[in-house]
Design a protein around this motif. Structure first.
Motif, PDB file in Angstrom:
ATOM      1  N   MET A   1       0.846  -1.199   0.000  1.00  9.83           N
ATOM      2  CA  MET A   1       0.000   0.000   0.000  1.00  9.83           C
ATOM      3  C   MET A   1       0.880   1.248   0.000  1.00  9.83           C
ATOM      4  SD  MET A   1      -2.914   1.117   2.772  1.00  9.83           S
ATOM      5  CE  MET A   1      -3.768  -0.444   2.585  1.00  9.83           C
ATOM      6  N   ASN A   2       0.629   2.158  -0.919  1.00  5.79           N
ATOM      7  CA  ASN A   2       1.396   3.396  -1.019  1.00  5.79           C
ATOM      8  C   ASN A   2       0.718   4.482  -0.184  1.00  5.79           C
ATOM      9  OD1 ASN A   2       2.770   5.704  -1.741  1.00  5.79           O
ATOM     10  ND2 ASN A   2       2.804   5.252  -3.919  1.00  5.79           N
ATOM     11  N   MET A   3       1.371   4.876   0.921  1.00  7.26           N
ATOM     12  CA  MET A   3       0.751   5.837   1.829  1.00  7.26           C
ATOM     13  C   MET A   3       1.418   7.209   1.761  1.00  7.26           C
ATOM     14  SD  MET A   3      -1.786   4.295   3.116  1.00  7.26           S
ATOM     15  CE  MET A   3      -2.195   5.715   4.091  1.00  7.26           C
ATOM     16  N   LYS A   4       2.136   7.486   0.673  1.00  6.56           N
ATOM     17  CA  LYS A   4       2.784   8.794   0.574  1.00  6.56           C
ATOM     18  C   LYS A   4       1.731   9.899   0.507  1.00  6.56           C
ATOM     19  CE  LYS A   4       7.033   7.190  -1.645  1.00  6.56           C
ATOM     20  NZ  LYS A   4       7.888   7.274  -2.860  1.00  6.56           N
ATOM     21  N   LEU A   5       1.988  10.998   1.206  1.00  2.00           N
ATOM     22  CA  LEU A   5       1.069  12.125   1.193  1.00  2.00           C
ATOM     23  C   LEU A   5       1.113  12.815  -0.166  1.00  2.00           C
ATOM     24  CD1 LEU A   5       1.690  13.767   4.688  1.00  2.00           C
ATOM     25  CD2 LEU A   5       0.138  11.914   4.075  1.00  2.00           C
ATOM     26  N   ASN A   6      -0.043  13.256  -0.622  1.00  2.00           N
ATOM     27  CA  ASN A   6      -0.086  13.991  -1.881  1.00  2.00           C
ATOM     28  C   ASN A   6       0.024  15.498  -1.621  1.00  2.00           C
ATOM     29  OD1 ASN A   6      -2.742  14.974  -1.232  1.00  2.00           O
ATOM     30  ND2 ASN A   6      -3.625  13.069  -2.021  1.00  2.00           N
ATOM     31  N   GLU A   7       0.125  16.271  -2.694  1.00  2.00           N
ATOM     32  CA  GLU A   7       0.320  17.720  -2.559  1.00  2.00           C
ATOM     33  C   GLU A   7      -0.847  18.388  -1.843  1.00  2.00           C
ATOM     34  OE1 GLU A   7       1.236  19.556  -6.265  1.00  2.00           O
ATOM     35  OE2 GLU A   7       3.054  18.368  -6.616  1.00  2.00           O
ATOM     36  N   GLU A   8      -2.054  17.893  -2.077  1.00  2.00           N
ATOM     37  CA  GLU A   8      -3.228  18.466  -1.424  1.00  2.00           C
ATOM     38  C   GLU A   8      -3.187  18.245   0.082  1.00  2.00           C
ATOM     39  OE1 GLU A   8      -8.131  18.059  -1.533  1.00  2.00           O
ATOM     40  OE2 GLU A   8      -6.900  17.039  -3.029  1.00  2.00           O
ATOM     41  N   GLN A   9      -2.773  17.065   0.504  1.00  2.00           N
ATOM     42  CA  GLN A   9      -2.678  16.778   1.935  1.00  2.00           C
ATOM     43  C   GLN A   9      -1.596  17.619   2.596  1.00  2.00           C
ATOM     44  OE1 GLN A   9      -2.154  12.525   1.271  1.00  2.00           O
ATOM     45  NE2 GLN A   9      -4.043  12.098   2.401  1.00  2.00           N
ATOM     46  N   ILE A  10      -0.477  17.786   1.923  1.00  2.00           N
ATOM     47  CA  ILE A  10       0.612  18.605   2.464  1.00  2.00           C
ATOM     48  C   ILE A  10       0.165  20.057   2.599  1.00  2.00           C
ATOM     49  CG2 ILE A  10       2.941  19.470   2.013  1.00  2.00           C
ATOM     50  CD1 ILE A  10       3.481  16.757   0.586  1.00  2.00           C
ATOM     51  N   ALA A  11      -0.537  20.562   1.587  1.00  2.00           N
ATOM     52  CA  ALA A  11      -1.035  21.936   1.631  1.00  2.00           C
ATOM     53  C   ALA A  11      -2.059  22.109   2.754  1.00  2.00           C
ATOM     54  CB  ALA A  11      -1.649  22.312   0.290  1.00  2.00           C
ATOM     55  N   GLN A  12      -2.895  21.101   2.963  1.00  2.00           N
ATOM     56  CA  GLN A  12      -3.897  21.180   4.024  1.00  2.00           C
ATOM     57  C   GLN A  12      -3.230  21.240   5.394  1.00  2.00           C
ATOM     58  OE1 GLN A  12      -6.736  17.949   4.176  1.00  2.00           O
ATOM     59  NE2 GLN A  12      -7.653  18.703   6.075  1.00  2.00           N
ATOM     60  N   TYR A  13      -2.177  20.454   5.576  1.00  2.00           N
ATOM     61  CA  TYR A  13      -1.451  20.479   6.850  1.00  2.00           C
ATOM     62  C   TYR A  13      -0.926  21.887   7.142  1.00  2.00           C
ATOM     63  CZ  TYR A  13       2.331  19.818  10.190  1.00  2.00           C
ATOM     64  OH  TYR A  13       3.167  19.940  11.277  1.00  2.00           O
ATOM     65  N   HIS A  14      -0.317  22.509   6.162  1.00  2.00           N
ATOM     66  CA  HIS A  14       0.266  23.835   6.393  1.00  2.00           C
ATOM     67  C   HIS A  14      -0.823  24.899   6.576  1.00  2.00           C
ATOM     68  CE1 HIS A  14       4.387  22.605   5.962  1.00  2.00           C
ATOM     69  NE2 HIS A  14       4.124  22.006   4.812  1.00  2.00           N
ATOM     70  N   LYS A  15      -1.971  24.722   5.958  1.00  2.00           N
ATOM     71  CA  LYS A  15      -3.068  25.693   6.079  1.00  2.00           C
ATOM     72  C   LYS A  15      -3.820  25.530   7.403  1.00  2.00           C
ATOM     73  CE  LYS A  15      -7.462  26.960   3.799  1.00  2.00           C
ATOM     74  NZ  LYS A  15      -8.400  26.363   4.772  1.00  2.00           N
ATOM     75  N   ASP A  16      -4.152  24.291   7.755  1.00  2.00           N
ATOM     76  CA  ASP A  16      -5.014  24.020   8.914  1.00  2.00           C
ATOM     77  C   ASP A  16      -4.261  23.612  10.167  1.00  2.00           C
ATOM     78  OD1 ASP A  16      -7.154  24.509   7.228  1.00  2.00           O
ATOM     79  OD2 ASP A  16      -7.480  22.387   6.762  1.00  2.00           O
ATOM     80  N   GLY A  17      -3.006  23.194  10.017  1.00  6.63           N
ATOM     81  CA  GLY A  17      -2.235  22.731  11.162  1.00  6.63           C
ATOM     82  C   GLY A  17      -2.367  21.248  11.416  1.00  6.63           C
ATOM     83  N   TYR A  18      -3.145  20.569  10.583  1.00  5.75           N
ATOM     84  CA  TYR A  18      -3.302  19.122  10.736  1.00  5.75           C
ATOM     85  C   TYR A  18      -3.823  18.541   9.430  1.00  5.75           C
ATOM     86  CZ  TYR A  18      -8.375  19.809  10.970  1.00  5.75           C
ATOM     87  OH  TYR A  18      -9.670  20.142  10.663  1.00  5.75           O
ATOM     88  N   VAL A  19      -3.653  17.234   9.286  1.00  7.19           N
ATOM     89  CA  VAL A  19      -4.238  16.521   8.149  1.00  7.19           C
ATOM     90  C   VAL A  19      -4.553  15.096   8.600  1.00  7.19           C
ATOM     91  CG1 VAL A  19      -1.993  15.780   7.184  1.00  7.19           C
ATOM     92  CG2 VAL A  19      -4.008  15.940   5.698  1.00  7.19           C
ATOM     93  N   LEU A  20      -5.714  14.615   8.215  1.00  5.82           N
ATOM     94  CA  LEU A  20      -6.144  13.255   8.552  1.00  5.82           C
ATOM     95  C   LEU A  20      -5.886  12.344   7.363  1.00  5.82           C
ATOM     96  CD1 LEU A  20      -7.618  11.177  10.344  1.00  5.82           C
ATOM     97  CD2 LEU A  20      -9.775  12.010   9.364  1.00  5.82           C
ATOM     98  N   VAL A  21      -5.223  11.234   7.613  1.00  6.84           N
ATOM     99  CA  VAL A  21      -4.963  10.237   6.574  1.00  6.84           C
ATOM    100  C   VAL A  21      -5.750   8.982   6.942  1.00  6.84           C
ATOM    101  CG1 VAL A  21      -3.229   8.871   5.362  1.00  6.84           C
ATOM    102  CG2 VAL A  21      -2.676  11.197   6.138  1.00  6.84           C
ATOM    103  N   LYS A  22      -6.788   8.698   6.180  1.00  7.94           N
ATOM    104  CA  LYS A  22      -7.636   7.542   6.438  1.00  7.94           C
ATOM    105  C   LYS A  22      -6.886   6.253   6.096  1.00  7.94           C
ATOM    106  CE  LYS A  22     -11.444   7.716   7.369  1.00  7.94           C
ATOM    107  NZ  LYS A  22     -12.090   7.708   8.705  1.00  7.94           N
ATOM    108  N   GLY A  23      -7.055   5.235   6.926  1.00  8.73           N
ATOM    109  CA  GLY A  23      -6.479   3.931   6.650  1.00  8.73           C
ATOM    110  C   GLY A  23      -4.968   3.919   6.569  1.00  8.73           C
ATOM    111  N   PHE A  24      -4.321   4.763   7.355  1.00 10.95           N
ATOM    112  CA  PHE A  24      -2.854   4.802   7.339  1.00 10.95           C
ATOM    113  C   PHE A  24      -2.277   3.445   7.738  1.00 10.95           C
ATOM    114  CE2 PHE A  24       1.313   5.765   9.240  1.00 10.95           C
ATOM    115  CZ  PHE A  24       1.895   6.488   8.209  1.00 10.95           C
ATOM    116  N   CYS A  25      -2.897   2.812   8.720  1.00 11.52           N
ATOM    117  CA  CYS A  25      -2.549   1.443   9.093  1.00 11.52           C
ATOM    118  C   CYS A  25      -3.695   0.525   8.671  1.00 11.52           C
ATOM    119  CB  CYS A  25      -2.313   1.314  10.597  1.00 11.52           C
ATOM    120  SG  CYS A  25      -0.757   2.048  11.157  1.00 11.52           S
ATOM    121  N   SER A  26      -3.358  -0.633   8.149  1.00 10.77           N
ATOM    122  CA  SER A  26      -4.372  -1.598   7.742  1.00 10.77           C
ATOM    123  C   SER A  26      -5.080  -2.159   8.971  1.00 10.77           C
ATOM    124  CB  SER A  26      -3.731  -2.733   6.957  1.00 10.77           C
ATOM    125  OG  SER A  26      -2.902  -3.521   7.809  1.00 10.77           O
TER     126      SER A  26
END
Length: 278
Positions: A1-26
């Motif tokens: 499973m490829n769990m690398k963050l995409n550009e949208e997730q990285i941008a959200q982290y810097h804008k909101d201070g957090y980002v949720l990644v669903k299903g990071f662990c199986s």
């Protein structure tokens, strides 16, 4: 499973201070982590009780160096280290500051007061909050009923807020918290087992007491850039670059007991000592 963050997730982290990644662990990984959390005697023996302002107890076990146990494999996994590296400021190697197992038992699990992680880590004299991050992986469902994490979206942009003591915890100045709540959005982070919440060290967050019939357990790993010096921290993991290991280690590699981990003792926690800065 490829769990690398995409550009949208990285941008959200810097804008909101957090980002949720669903299903990071199986599901299989999460079940194994939870099983070890419950069954490994070292977790219970090294758990610290911290009173909130109402006297309810929050319980956590905290250790520094990531070992060859299942939690060490998670914090050193390629998906974790790569994701954290995308979010921390600068190009320095990623280091592991500490991990903690948060244990909120049904009916008795206490609250965590409003705070920033850097409100604690400022006492360790880390220089740069943008080079510190926390990653919470849910081991059980987290919802409003069992005291899920609450965050103030965008509050990491406030910089460090003054902190004092709230019960046995370190809490943020409530005048600033109330002002932030008038200005920014309060978000309840209701998440499923295996989801990961990446959040900035200056993000204001809290969690209510667990008044439900269900436990809320999570593992929170905190990371630091090697370029970020801590001038008042006796542990050494924070400056040791992590050598990433394959994600498959979590499920397939032989794992040690956590009895070998360097757990923090309550009496040695610098965050609980008065400095005159409160």
């Amino acid at each position: 499973m490829n769990m690398k963050l995409n550009e949208e997730q990285i941008a959200q982290y810097h804008k909101d201070g957090y980002v949720l990644v669903k299903g990071f662990c199986s599901t299989e990984e999460t079940n194994k982590l939870y099983k070890v959390a419950i069954e490994d005697e070292a977790m219970g023996k090294n758990a610290m009780d911290l009173n909130d302002q109402s006297g309810k107890k929050t319980k956590l076990s905290l250790w520094f160096k990531p070992g060859n146990d299942v939690f060490g494999y998670l914090t050193r996994s390629e998906k974790m280290v790569t994701s954290v590296g995308h979010l921390l400021e600068g190009e320095a190697p990623v280091c592991h500051f500490h991990s903690k197992l948060m244990q909120k038992e049904p009916k008795v699990g206490g609250a965590w007061e409003w705070h920033q992680d850097y409100g604690y880590w400022y006492k360790n004299q880390f220089m740069f909050p943008d080079q510190l991050i926390s990653v919470m992986v849910a081991l059980t469902e987290a919802n409003k009923q069992n005291g899920c994490l609450q965050v103030i979206k965008g509050s990491h942009k406030l910089g460090r807020v003054n902190h004092g003591f709230a019960g046995e915890q370190v809490g943020a100045d409530m005048v600033m918290v109330e002002n932030a709540l008038k200005t920014m959005e309060l978000v309840y982070c209701e998440i499923d087992p295996g989801d990961a919440l990446f959040f900035h060290s200056n993000l204001l967050h809290r969690s209510a007491a667990n008044l439900s019939d269900s436990p809320r357990w999570s593992i929170i790993s905190c990371f630091n850039s090697q370029s970020n010096i801590a001038y008042s921290e006796t542990s050494t993991a924070w400056r040791e670059a992590i050598v990433p290991i394959p994600d498959e280690a979590i499920l397939n590699w032989k794992a040690d007991s956590l009895s070998n981990a360097d757990f923090l003792k309550k009496e040695n926690d610098p965050a609980l000592k008065k400095t005159g800065w409160e």
